[in-house]
Design a protein around this motif. Structure first.
Motif, PDB file in Angstrom:
ATOM      1  N   ARG A  11     -23.112  33.383 -27.436  1.00 31.98           N
ATOM      2  CA  ARG A  11     -22.585  34.100 -26.277  1.00 31.98           C
ATOM      3  C   ARG A  11     -22.844  33.319 -24.992  1.00 31.98           C
ATOM      4  O   ARG A  11     -21.985  33.231 -24.114  1.00 31.98           O
ATOM      5  CB  ARG A  11     -23.214  35.482 -26.205  1.00 31.98           C
ATOM      6  CG  ARG A  11     -22.557  36.351 -25.200  1.00 31.98           C
ATOM      7  CD  ARG A  11     -23.078  37.756 -25.290  1.00 31.98           C
ATOM      8  NE  ARG A  11     -22.320  38.541 -24.341  1.00 31.98           N
ATOM      9  CZ  ARG A  11     -21.921  39.755 -24.549  1.00 31.98           C
ATOM     10  NH1 ARG A  11     -22.213  40.352 -25.670  1.00 31.98           N
ATOM     11  NH2 ARG A  11     -21.251  40.403 -23.645  1.00 31.98           N
ATOM     12  N   ARG A  14     -20.412  30.443 -24.888  1.00 30.70           N
ATOM     13  CA  ARG A  14     -19.076  30.926 -24.530  1.00 30.70           C
ATOM     14  C   ARG A  14     -18.999  31.225 -23.034  1.00 30.70           C
ATOM     15  O   ARG A  14     -18.021  30.892 -22.368  1.00 30.70           O
ATOM     16  CB  ARG A  14     -18.724  32.162 -25.354  1.00 30.70           C
ATOM     17  CG  ARG A  14     -17.288  32.611 -25.155  1.00 30.70           C
ATOM     18  CD  ARG A  14     -16.879  33.751 -26.056  1.00 30.70           C
ATOM     19  NE  ARG A  14     -17.708  34.920 -25.867  1.00 30.70           N
ATOM     20  CZ  ARG A  14     -18.411  35.520 -26.838  1.00 30.70           C
ATOM     21  NH1 ARG A  14     -18.363  35.069 -28.056  1.00 30.70           N
ATOM     22  NH2 ARG A  14     -19.138  36.584 -26.578  1.00 30.70           N
ATOM     23  N   VAL A  88     -13.476  45.419 -21.000  1.00 31.84           N
ATOM     24  CA  VAL A  88     -13.317  44.225 -21.834  1.00 31.84           C
ATOM     25  C   VAL A  88     -14.670  43.801 -22.370  1.00 31.84           C
ATOM     26  O   VAL A  88     -14.814  43.453 -23.544  1.00 31.84           O
ATOM     27  CB  VAL A  88     -12.645  43.077 -21.043  1.00 31.84           C
ATOM     28  CG1 VAL A  88     -12.686  41.775 -21.825  1.00 31.84           C
ATOM     29  CG2 VAL A  88     -11.216  43.448 -20.697  1.00 31.84           C
ATOM     30  N   LYS A  89     -15.683  43.828 -21.537  1.00 34.29           N
ATOM     31  CA  LYS A  89     -17.036  43.460 -21.961  1.00 34.29           C
ATOM     32  C   LYS A  89     -17.520  44.424 -23.038  1.00 34.29           C
ATOM     33  O   LYS A  89     -18.080  44.002 -24.040  1.00 34.29           O
ATOM     34  CB  LYS A  89     -17.972  43.482 -20.766  1.00 34.29           C
ATOM     35  CG  LYS A  89     -19.404  43.207 -21.117  1.00 34.29           C
ATOM     36  CD  LYS A  89     -19.946  42.104 -20.276  1.00 34.29           C
ATOM     37  CE  LYS A  89     -21.427  41.958 -20.427  1.00 34.29           C
ATOM     38  NZ  LYS A  89     -21.856  41.399 -21.663  1.00 34.29           N
ATOM     39  N   TRP A  91     -15.660  46.160 -25.066  1.00 36.90           N
ATOM     40  CA  TRP A  91     -14.859  45.899 -26.258  1.00 36.90           C
ATOM     41  C   TRP A  91     -15.407  44.682 -26.989  1.00 36.90           C
ATOM     42  O   TRP A  91     -15.557  44.709 -28.214  1.00 36.90           O
ATOM     43  CB  TRP A  91     -13.395  45.681 -25.870  1.00 36.90           C
ATOM     44  CG  TRP A  91     -12.536  45.326 -27.029  1.00 36.90           C
ATOM     45  CD1 TRP A  91     -11.949  46.182 -27.912  1.00 36.90           C
ATOM     46  CD2 TRP A  91     -12.176  44.010 -27.462  1.00 36.90           C
ATOM     47  NE1 TRP A  91     -11.251  45.479 -28.864  1.00 36.90           N
ATOM     48  CE2 TRP A  91     -11.372  44.143 -28.608  1.00 36.90           C
ATOM     49  CE3 TRP A  91     -12.463  42.733 -26.989  1.00 36.90           C
ATOM     50  CZ2 TRP A  91     -10.856  43.050 -29.281  1.00 36.90           C
ATOM     51  CZ3 TRP A  91     -11.942  41.648 -27.657  1.00 36.90           C
ATOM     52  CH2 TRP A  91     -11.153  41.818 -28.792  1.00 36.90           C
ATOM     53  N   GLU A  92     -15.717  43.617 -26.241  1.00 32.44           N
ATOM     54  CA  GLU A  92     -16.284  42.418 -26.864  1.00 32.44           C
ATOM     55  C   GLU A  92     -17.590  42.749 -27.565  1.00 32.44           C
ATOM     56  O   GLU A  92     -17.824  42.304 -28.690  1.00 32.44           O
ATOM     57  CB  GLU A  92     -16.538  41.334 -25.818  1.00 32.44           C
ATOM     58  CG  GLU A  92     -15.321  40.612 -25.357  1.00 32.44           C
ATOM     59  CD  GLU A  92     -15.649  39.544 -24.311  1.00 32.44           C
ATOM     60  OE1 GLU A  92     -16.827  39.409 -23.921  1.00 32.44           O
ATOM     61  OE2 GLU A  92     -14.709  38.852 -23.893  1.00 32.44           O
ATOM     62  N   ASP A  93     -18.437  43.517 -26.915  1.00 31.13           N
ATOM     63  CA  ASP A  93     -19.721  43.882 -27.522  1.00 31.13           C
ATOM     64  C   ASP A  93     -19.516  44.666 -28.820  1.00 31.13           C
ATOM     65  O   ASP A  93     -20.197  44.423 -29.815  1.00 31.13           O
ATOM     66  CB  ASP A  93     -20.560  44.701 -26.540  1.00 31.13           C
ATOM     67  CG  ASP A  93     -21.072  43.871 -25.374  1.00 31.13           C
ATOM     68  OD1 ASP A  93     -21.099  42.627 -25.492  1.00 31.13           O
ATOM     69  OD2 ASP A  93     -21.440  44.474 -24.344  1.00 31.13           O
ATOM     70  N   GLN A  95     -16.882  44.548 -30.799  1.00 30.38           N
ATOM     71  CA  GLN A  95     -16.329  43.653 -31.814  1.00 30.38           C
ATOM     72  C   GLN A  95     -17.411  42.746 -32.387  1.00 30.38           C
ATOM     73  O   GLN A  95     -17.464  42.507 -33.601  1.00 30.38           O
ATOM     74  CB  GLN A  95     -15.188  42.805 -31.229  1.00 30.38           C
ATOM     75  CG  GLN A  95     -13.984  43.613 -30.817  1.00 30.38           C
ATOM     76  CD  GLN A  95     -13.434  44.446 -31.959  1.00 30.38           C
ATOM     77  OE1 GLN A  95     -13.241  43.966 -33.054  1.00 30.38           O
ATOM     78  NE2 GLN A  95     -13.189  45.716 -31.687  1.00 30.38           N
ATOM     79  N   ILE A  96     -18.286  42.239 -31.537  1.00 28.03           N
ATOM     80  CA  ILE A  96     -19.366  41.372 -32.003  1.00 28.03           C
ATOM     81  C   ILE A  96     -20.309  42.156 -32.901  1.00 28.03           C
ATOM     82  O   ILE A  96     -20.739  41.668 -33.949  1.00 28.03           O
ATOM     83  CB  ILE A  96     -20.104  40.736 -30.809  1.00 28.03           C
ATOM     84  CG1 ILE A  96     -19.180  39.717 -30.133  1.00 28.03           C
ATOM     85  CG2 ILE A  96     -21.405  40.087 -31.238  1.00 28.03           C
ATOM     86  CD1 ILE A  96     -19.671  39.211 -28.802  1.00 28.03           C
TER      87      ILE A  96
END
Length: 110
Positions: A11, A14, A88-89, A91-93, A95-96
């Motif tokens: 992370r 990225r 978005v953050k 959502w990313e969390d 998904q991860i």
């Protein structure tokens, strides 16, 4: 390395890549728009012909380029530095987390 530490390291990599990409975007914006402004007469003639010099509005395309691209750059900044889409953050969390859980399940069966 534990999966949580690996996740944090990936992370961080990225994130650094996103910031580096933003700074490259700024650099390209400055170089190209500076060149366009310095060479606006020559660029206008090259793109629109000699007749364009008789029309002062013919050079507006250079300014509109800077305005539109500047707006895109501002959106890029907001996305990179996290001021717009907090969702978005999240959502990313999610998904991860989902991917890490799937990896843990697959490791159990191996």
């Amino acid at each position: 390395m534990k999966s949580k530490e690996r996740y944090k390291l990936e992370r961080a990599h990225r994130r650094v890549g996103q910031i580096r990409g933003f700074y490259k975007h700024i650099g390209i914006f400055i170089v190209i728009n500076t060149a366009l402004l310095l060479l606006k007469d020559k660029m206008t003639i090259a793109f629109l012909g000699n007749e364009a010099m008789n029309y002062p509005d013919a050079m507006d395309w250079i300014y509109w380029n800077a305005y539109v691209w500047g707006g895109i750059l501002a959106i890029h900044a907001l996305l990179v530095f996290g001021k717009i889409p907090f969702f978005v953050k999240k959502w990313e969390d999610r998904q991860i987390e989902r991917i890490l859980k799937e990896e843990q399940k697959s490791e159990k069966y191996e």
